[in-house]
Write an enzyme that holds these catalytic residues in place. Structure first.
Site, PDB file in Angstrom:
ATOM      1  N   ASP A   1      -5.110  30.011  19.980  1.00  0.00           N
ATOM      2  CA  ASP A   1      -3.997  30.862  20.402  1.00  0.00           C
ATOM      3  C   ASP A   1      -4.153  32.257  19.797  1.00  0.00           C
ATOM      4  OD1 ASP A   1      -1.103  30.889  21.596  1.00  0.00           O
ATOM      5  OD2 ASP A   1      -0.999  31.955  19.677  1.00  0.00           O
TER       6      ASP A   1
ATOM      7  N   TYR B   1      -1.892  40.671  17.322  1.00  0.00           N
ATOM      8  CA  TYR B   1      -2.365  40.165  16.025  1.00  0.00           C
ATOM      9  C   TYR B   1      -3.507  41.043  15.477  1.00  0.00           C
ATOM     10  CZ  TYR B   1       0.119  35.943  17.635  1.00  0.00           C
ATOM     11  OH  TYR B   1       1.053  35.068  18.129  1.00  0.00           O
TER      12      TYR B   1
ATOM     13  N   LYS C   1      -1.775  37.174  24.661  1.00  0.00           N
ATOM     14  CA  LYS C   1      -0.407  37.616  24.990  1.00  0.00           C
ATOM     15  C   LYS C   1      -0.356  39.121  25.222  1.00  0.00           C
ATOM     16  CE  LYS C   1       1.166  34.025  21.833  1.00  0.00           C
ATOM     17  NZ  LYS C   1       0.176  34.047  20.748  1.00  0.00           N
TER      18      LYS C   1
END
Ligand code: A2P
Length: 324
Positions: free
Chosen positions: A44, A49, A79
């Site tokens: 993930d 990040y 994402k």
């Protein structure tokens, strides 16, 4: 029990994946390698990040012709960040994540939050007083543009993160490609019973982020409870000859929730996947459920007038005012 769930698209998503939030560059490559080498098939990721290039370095060492794994052996999620909600920015943002990860497609692409921030290079565009600059792009318009990524084959499926039930239904109401996942904070102190049951009723899979209570969240304060140190979990773990982390992860998967524990420690990475060879009794499942404190650890917060308050609480699409 099965080690994967079947999404509404028919894709098989492994129930335990490696989380990469808070794994700093310099650590995350070794974590991903350790995970792939001990059997993880689900990673993930997220643009926000700021470590996707290094995740990509690890993937490049293990995936592809002549390597240990094929691309389609591994389920990779990324994402879309809040500054990329404008429909004109979405394909570019997705292609940047693909380039950083060194992949030609993602298995799943999530809208990271329902709130849109002002477009630009800054992850957190701020005014001089520190407040975030928002944008009025509606998450429904962002969704419609994300659907074209499926049409173009850049992503196999799209989904949501940090959406409440009402916002998720709002998306389902306009969707040509239904959201397959809602990824939300979930652990025994925030068991999300109502949201999990709502998602199940509309065929959306729940993925738990911070499944172990995210003890390493940057804003953790010493007066907050530490899930992994909860003596009640310690007692259950002792009974099953497992660690508290394994008991928590088993609780997630046994209730049908996918989880993505983060670790940069090879022994923990390995341990966190070993949750399919034992099961909790119904009584212990309910006992763990009763630890619910309705406590969110992951709400970006700021200091105002000497108090910590939720940062985006005034945004019209802030998800956490609704009961679930
Ligand atoms: P580390 O990365 O240093 O190994 P969450 O997934 O809920 O965000 O939790 C991540 C935190 O939990 C990190 O501090 C991580 O430490 C720690 N952690 C992950 N797996 C385990 C485990 N099996 N036992 C104890 N702590 C763990």
């Amino acid at each position: 029990m099965s080690t994967f769930v079947t999404l509404s698209t028919g894709q098989q998503m492994p129930m335990v994946g490696l989380g990469t939030w808070k794994s700093s560059p310099g650590q995350v490559k070794q974590s991903v390698l350790a995970a792939l080498d001990c059997g993880y098939r689900h990673i993930d990721c997220a643009a926000a990040y700021s470590n996707e290039p290094e995740v990509g370095e690890a993937l490049a060492l293990r995936l592809g012709p002549g390597k240990a794994l094929r691309r389609d052996d591994v389920f990779v999620t990324s994402k879309l960040w809040n500054t990329k909600h404008d429909p004109r920015d979405i394909e570019g943002a997705c292609r940047t994540s693909l380039a950083h990860l060194g992949l030609s497609y993602l298995d799943l692409y999530l809208m990271h939050w329902p709130m849109a921030f002002q477009p630009g290079k800054e992850l957190m565009p701020r005014r001089e007083d520190g407040s975030i600059c928002y944008s009025d792009t509606h998450y429904r318009d962002t969704w419609t543009a994300m659907e074209t990524l499926v049409d173009k084959g850049l992503v196999k499926a799209i989904g949501l993160s940090n959406f409440n039930a009402r916002q998720m239904d709002d998306i389902i109401g306009v969707a040509r490609h239904k959201p397959v996942v809602n990824q939300v904070e979930c652990h025994p102190y925030l068991s999300q019973v109502d949201l999990v049951s709502h998602c199940r009723s509309v065929g959306v899979c729940v993925t738990a982020y911070s499944p172990l209570g995210s003890g390493d969240r940057p804003w953790a304060s010493p007066d907050e409870p530490s899930l992994l140190d909860d003596p009640r979990l310690g007692a259950i773990a002792h009974k099953y000859h497992r660690t508290p982390a394994q008991v928590i992860l088993r609780w997630h998967v046994q209730r049908g929730v996918v989880c993505i524990p983060k670790s940069v420690t090879p022994s923990r990475i390995q341990q966190n996947l070993q949750v399919f060879d034992f099961s909790l009794t119904d009584q212990d499942m309910k006992l763990i459920e009763s630890f619910n404190r309705h406590e969110r650890f992951i709400v970006p917060s700021v200091e105002r007038d000497g108090k910590r308050v939720w940062r985006d609480a005034e945004h019209p699409h802030f998800p956490f005012h609704d009961p679930y």
